[in-house]
Design a protein around this motif. Structure first.
Motif, PDB file in Angstrom:
ATOM      1  N   THR A 220       0.836  -1.236  -0.011  1.00 24.50           N
ATOM      2  CA  THR A 220       0.086   0.006   0.051  1.00 24.50           C
ATOM      3  C   THR A 220       0.954   1.293  -0.049  1.00 24.50           C
ATOM      4  O   THR A 220       1.892   1.338   0.477  1.00 24.50           O
ATOM      5  N   ARG A 252      -3.637   3.940  -1.598  1.00 21.03           N
ATOM      6  CA  ARG A 252      -3.941   2.862  -2.798  1.00 21.03           C
ATOM      7  C   ARG A 252      -3.272   1.434  -2.747  1.00 21.03           C
ATOM      8  O   ARG A 252      -2.179   1.563  -1.956  1.00 21.03           O
ATOM      9  N   ASP A 255      -3.409  -4.824  -6.446  1.00 16.46           N
ATOM     10  CA  ASP A 255      -4.075  -6.072  -6.546  1.00 16.46           C
ATOM     11  C   ASP A 255      -3.114  -7.377  -6.172  1.00 16.46           C
ATOM     12  O   ASP A 255      -2.088  -7.123  -6.147  1.00 16.46           O
ATOM     13  N   ASP A 274      -7.382  -1.439  -4.830  1.00 19.56           N
ATOM     14  CA  ASP A 274      -8.262  -0.598  -4.459  1.00 19.56           C
ATOM     15  C   ASP A 274      -7.668   0.850  -4.077  1.00 19.56           C
ATOM     16  O   ASP A 274      -6.442   0.879  -3.756  1.00 19.56           O
ATOM     17  N   SER A 275      -8.652   1.743  -3.900  1.00 22.14           N
ATOM     18  CA  SER A 275      -8.243   3.100  -3.436  1.00 22.14           C
ATOM     19  C   SER A 275      -9.177   3.879  -2.425  1.00 22.14           C
ATOM     20  O   SER A 275     -10.387   3.462  -2.721  1.00 22.14           O
ATOM     21  N   TYR A 276      -8.859   4.318  -1.433  1.00 19.59           N
ATOM     22  CA  TYR A 276      -9.890   5.109  -0.622  1.00 19.59           C
ATOM     23  C   TYR A 276      -9.198   6.098   0.100  1.00 19.59           C
ATOM     24  O   TYR A 276      -8.104   6.352   0.315  1.00 19.59           O
ATOM     25  N   PRO A 314     -13.276   4.200   4.803  1.00 23.89           N
ATOM     26  CA  PRO A 314     -13.247   3.284   3.801  1.00 23.89           C
ATOM     27  C   PRO A 314     -14.643   2.715   3.875  1.00 23.89           C
ATOM     28  O   PRO A 314     -15.273   2.502   5.077  1.00 23.89           O
ATOM     29  N   ASN A 315     -15.354   2.518   3.072  1.00 21.91           N
ATOM     30  CA  ASN A 315     -16.803   1.818   3.127  1.00 21.91           C
ATOM     31  C   ASN A 315     -17.851   2.812   3.617  1.00 21.91           C
ATOM     32  O   ASN A 315     -18.683   2.141   4.201  1.00 21.91           O
TER      33      ASN A 315
END
Length: 377
Positions: A220, A252, A255, A274-276, A314-315
């Motif tokens: 990350t 970020r 994968d 993924d990125s958040y 996140p989420n």
């Protein structure tokens, strides 16, 4: 009888074998006085073994005598040392009471060009909300150095290493992470009451995860920044320190593949990158008071109460419960910290604190311990 003119009278000598006694002044005894105004103006230098009586020294909270003079006493080494220590404590306390610290390590300081510091934190997490059964811990150690770059501004850089682990759902899902960060920062004193500091943060992380019988690794990278405004006000013998903070970062993740066997059958699951974003705004207030010690400098116990608003998560801050359904907790969290600062002389600060960082969330317990050391030179 007067001797005739031209005749020198005989020299008076003590009896043979005897040495005349020389009157001695007991150490700490008053040996004279100086005019207070002249001494204030620096026009009355004192010998190395003489000093103003500490009971009347204005630098130590004393006052001149009724006639406007200051008593001068002999100063043995221990009295000189005590005098210097008391003068340092009082000067340090005066600065602490009257001026907001520009950074955490520059509290009550003389204007030392350089400051170096170490900040170590440990966090323990227990989350039993909705059957998550999460246990985790995190450690961060940061080392920094900064320097005055103008009369009102400081610039510096810090480096940190961090490590964390967590397990969910009784160990069915484990995660471990190790990271390294670099953070340049600046601070500016707006007035005697308020100061600003800002920093940029780059972090690189190495992560391992296990899901049942599958495991994988990924990297990350994150970049973010923080802005803090902190003030200081006197309230009788106490100090009030309000703080407003803003933090934002973007992360970020690469994968990776989850590999393993299920019922003896090789399985490979591709997990996309993924990125958040993470954003937190905080408001807090600290109450503290300064206490003198005879030989150990100044002690400053404090308590701090705050509120964090996670405006970006996140989420959206949601998490899965034991039925694999999404839960949506509050974005607001209360925090409580208590600790003490120990000022050792005028150059060293040691701080220890403990905190509870999950007020308002049932079945979630987040505890924090912190040690901080700074040295100015």
């Amino acid at each position: 009888m007067t001797p005739p003119i031209g005749v020198v009278p005989p020299e008076q000598r003590p009896p043979s074998g005897l040495t005349p006694s020389v009157p001695s002044i007991p150490q700490g005894q008053i040996v004279g006085r100086v005019d207070a105004a002249e001494w204030y103006a620096g026009r009355v230098p004192l010998p190395a073994n003489r000093c103003i009586d500490p009971r009347h020294d204005p630098r130590l909270g004393g006052a001149p005598l009724a006639d406007g003079t200051l008593p001068v006493v002999t100063c043995p080494e221990n009295l000189l040392r005590q005098h210097a220590q008391a003068r340092t404590r009082n000067a340090l306390e005066a600065t602490l009471m009257e001026q907001v610290p520009i950074t955490a390590g520059r509290q009550g300081e003389p204007v030392s060009p350089w400051n170096t510091w170490v900040d170590a934190r440990y966090t323990d997490i227990s989350d039993d909300r909705d059957g998550q059964d999460l246990d985790g811990e995190a450690q961060v150690v940061a080392v920094g150095v900064d320097r005055w770059v103008s009369e009102q501004a400081v610039a510096g850089v810090s480096f940190s290493v961090d490590s964390s682990r967590s397990d969910n759902f009784g160990g069915a899902w484990d995660s471990d992470s190790d990271g390294f960060s670099i953070s340049p920062y600046v601070a500016y004193r707006l007035s005697e009451r308020w100061a600003l500091d800002a920093s940029l943060i780059w972090r690189w992380g190495d992560n391992d995860t296990e899901l049942a019988t599958l495991d994988g690794s990924f990297d990350t990278r994150s970049f973010g920044g923080a802005l803090n405004a902190h003030g200081q006000y006197r309230w009788g013998e106490a100090l009030l320190r309000p703080t407003v903070s803003l933090f934002y970062s973007r992360e970020r993740s690469d994968d990776y593949d989850l590999d393993g066997k299920i019922l003896g059958i090789p399985v490979e699951v591709e997990v996309p990158g993924d990125s958040y974003s993470t954003g937190v705004a905080s408001v807090s207030g600290e109450v503290s008071r300064i206490y003198h010690t005879d030989h150990a400098g100044l002690i400053m116990p404090y308590a701090e109460l705050g509120v964090d608003w996670a405006f970006e998560q996140p989420n959206d801050g949601r998490y899965l419960n034991e039925d694999l359904e999404w839960e949506d907790p509050s974005d607001l969290t209360g925090t409580l910290r208590t600790g003490a600062r120990w000022f050792v002389g005028e150059a060293t600060l040691l701080e220890a604190s403990a905190g509870y960082l999950s007020i308002g969330h049932d079945d979630l317990d987040i505890w924090e311990g912190r040690l901080y050391l700074s040295y100015r030179f």
